[in-house]
Scaffold this motif. Structure first.
Motif, PDB file in Angstrom:
ATOM      1  N   ARG A  83       0.863  -1.322  -0.012  1.00 43.89           N
ATOM      2  CA  ARG A  83      -0.112  -0.106   0.043  1.00 43.89           C
ATOM      3  C   ARG A  83       0.953   1.208   0.173  1.00 43.89           C
ATOM      4  O   ARG A  83       0.610   2.176  -0.464  1.00 43.89           O
ATOM      5  N   LEU A 142      -4.855  -0.786 -10.828  1.00 43.51           N
ATOM      6  CA  LEU A 142      -5.414  -1.007  -9.516  1.00 43.51           C
ATOM      7  C   LEU A 142      -6.626  -1.848  -9.297  1.00 43.51           C
ATOM      8  O   LEU A 142      -6.726  -2.631  -8.634  1.00 43.51           O
ATOM      9  N   TRP A 148      -8.362  -3.464  -6.389  1.00 51.05           N
ATOM     10  CA  TRP A 148      -8.799  -2.627  -5.618  1.00 51.05           C
ATOM     11  C   TRP A 148     -10.264  -2.590  -6.093  1.00 51.05           C
ATOM     12  O   TRP A 148     -10.689  -2.618  -7.151  1.00 51.05           O
ATOM     13  N   GLU A 152     -11.623   2.772  -3.012  1.00 52.92           N
ATOM     14  CA  GLU A 152     -10.124   2.636  -2.438  1.00 52.92           C
ATOM     15  C   GLU A 152      -9.325   3.587  -3.546  1.00 52.92           C
ATOM     16  O   GLU A 152      -8.512   4.259  -3.282  1.00 52.92           O
TER      17      GLU A 152
END
Length: 183
Positions: A83, A142, A148, A152
């Motif tokens: 992250r 992502l 994700w 997010e």
């Protein structure tokens, strides 16, 4: 057996605690354990710009070393590190003003990985992803590659959830066009 579980290998948490106390060898073990995953994500987010991916990977590990004391063990170290690294890449995209990257040449494509495609299809897909505008590429990678959710992505990129969805739609459309899908 995964390398992290091999006999005689310290687990991440032991190394994190030791590294936070200043043990550079413990941090080197963490680096060796996680560098390939972090570099892979940086490579995809940088549009397969190898030099930029190397820089982003290094920046991510420097930032991790600086922030080890903020790791609260509420998740796996690899998750926290990943992250943090993605945030480094997204800050780089924002700092560059999301200017489109240049086209990459054949020699700049990543080495063979595990994909369900033949090599030619994978190379063509990677070239097409590398040519996407940075924000659209970031959302696509992502969401579709890293898994994700739009909320997010929106939070990390500082955009509305609807904008994340629109960027994903745009990226997929640009990919279809680049790959010759006229349907």
């Amino acid at each position: 057996m995964p390398p992290a579980l091999a006999a005689g290998h310290h687990n991440d948490m032991d190394d994190v605690r030791a590294a936070a106390a200043g043990d550079r060898q413990a941090f080197q073990r963490l680096y060796r354990q996680h560098a390939s995953r972090i570099h892979g994500a940086m490579l995809r987010l940088s549009g397969y710009d190898h030099a930029r991916a190397e820089d982003l990977t290094q920046d991510a590990f420097v930032r991790a070393w600086q922030k080890l004391d903020s790791f609260r063990e509420q998740s796996a170290f690899g998750t926290w590190l990943y992250r943090l690294a993605v945030n480094v890449a997204l800050m780089d995209i924002r700092a560059r003003g999301a200017d489109p990257v240049g086209y990459i040449d054949e020699d700049s494509l990543p080495e063979h990985g595990e994909t369900p495609f033949c090599a030619a299809e994978r190379d063509e897909l990677e070239r097409a992803i590398g040519k996407l505008p940075p924000r659209a590429r970031a959302v696509l990678v992502l969401h579709d590659v890293e898994g994700w959710h739009h909320d997010e992505i929106a939070g990390e990129l500082g955009m509305a959830v609807g904008s994340s969805k629109a960027q994903l739609h745009r990226a997929r459309g640009l990919l279809r066009k680049a790959l010759g899908d006229v349907t």
